[in-house]
Design an enzyme around this catalytic site. Sequence first.
Site, PDB file in Angstrom:
ATOM      1  N   LYS A 172      -7.957  16.409  23.083  1.00  0.00           N
ATOM      2  CA  LYS A 172      -7.795  14.833  22.083  1.00  0.00           C
ATOM      3  C   LYS A 172      -7.551  13.729  23.489  1.00  0.00           C
ATOM      4  O   LYS A 172      -6.767  13.856  24.299  1.00  0.00           O
ATOM      5  CB  LYS A 172      -6.503  14.794  21.547  1.00  0.00           C
ATOM      6  CG  LYS A 172      -6.108  13.651  21.047  1.00  0.00           C
ATOM      7  CD  LYS A 172      -5.544  13.658  19.698  1.00  0.00           C
ATOM      8  CE  LYS A 172      -4.138  13.784  20.187  1.00  0.00           C
ATOM      9  NZ  LYS A 172      -3.103  13.591  18.943  1.00  0.00           N
TER      10      LYS A 172
HETATM   11  C1  5RP Z   1       1.827  11.647  20.029  1.00  0.00           C
HETATM   12  C2  5RP Z   1       0.391  12.336  19.921  1.00  0.00           C
HETATM   13  C3  5RP Z   1      -0.430  11.834  18.876  1.00  0.00           C
HETATM   14  O1  5RP Z   1      -0.764  13.108  18.139  1.00  0.00           O
HETATM   15  C4  5RP Z   1      -1.410  11.170  19.132  1.00  0.00           C
HETATM   16  O2  5RP Z   1      -1.002  10.121  19.668  1.00  0.00           O
HETATM   17  C5  5RP Z   1      -2.414  10.815  17.926  1.00  0.00           C
HETATM   18  O3  5RP Z   1      -1.831   9.760  17.227  1.00  0.00           O
HETATM   19  P1  5RP Z   1      -2.025   8.313  16.939  1.00  0.00           P
HETATM   20  O4  5RP Z   1      -3.425   8.364  16.229  1.00  0.00           O
HETATM   21  O5  5RP Z   1      -0.930   7.603  16.260  1.00  0.00           O
HETATM   22  O6  5RP Z   1      -2.255   7.999  18.376  1.00  0.00           O
HETATM   23  O7  5RP Z   1      -0.059  13.098  20.671  1.00  0.00           O
HETATM   24  O8  5RP Z   1       2.024  11.849  21.295  1.00  0.00           O
END
Ligand code: 5RP
Length: 266
Positions: A172
């Site tokens: 991610k």
């Molecule tokens: C927090 C995370 C969240 O899962 C990630 O940031 C995704 O969420 P957003 O779309 O709110 O950024 O890893 O540490």
Amino acid sequence: MDWGLQNRLSRIIKPKTGRTVMLAVDHGYFQGPTTGLQQPGKTIKPLIPYADSLMLTRGVLRNCIDPGIDTPIVLRVSGGTSVLKELSNEGLMTCVEEAIRLNVAAITLSIFVGGEYERQTLLALGQLADEGNKYGIPVLAVTAVGREMARDARYLGLACRIAAELGAHFVKTYYCDDFEKVVEGCPVPLVIAGGKKLAEREALQMAYNAVSRGASGVDMGRNIFQSDSPVGMIKAVRAIVQRNMSVDEAYKIYEDTKTKKATALA
Ligand code: 5RP
């Protein structure tokens, strides 16, 4: 990849489309009761039908989510920090045995490339990848971006590639200009976080741009649960990611859902 690991991953990234809409609701592990997640169970429940998976901690899973759901879980297993201290100082907080006990489809941790504790988070990824491979559980690496890091293709490309090299099965990251270069340099599927709350149309445009440039989907949190219509927003994101709709078509879904809800409450 062995059968079990592939089967778990395909519960998240749908084979028919090669795409996924993951709902990220793990923010509390370092932010506490952040806006929109004060009551996680209440926030998450209406969104579940539109999510291909939920990304959350064992605490929210055990205490706030109905064990009868069939939505695959991506379990946040790193932590050990809070917004009050250095965020990169994370370690593994949940063992793989607990992940198996919770019947999760994947396990996830953050890596802080360029951060003060870069090395320990990368070593943790290697350890988690070994454990995940041992039990057939895919590992999602989250490329956390330190305050001083530029969220550009060069930095995100570096972080995503390192994650893949160390054994992450999917990664991610964040959307950026020249995103296709980040995709090109990463040999495993990428999903994008939404990041800070944007105007709904802007967030939908970002999701559209990301999948158009090779992302396998999104793992969005704040841009869904902090929206004035979270259900409208996740339906709209789903329309783009899983049904290849345009931003205009998706935005109409968001608006129509918001209006219908408002009318029903009037
Ligand atoms: C927090 C995370 C969240 O899962 C990630 O940031 C995704 O969420 P957003 O779309 O709110 O950024 O890893 O540490």
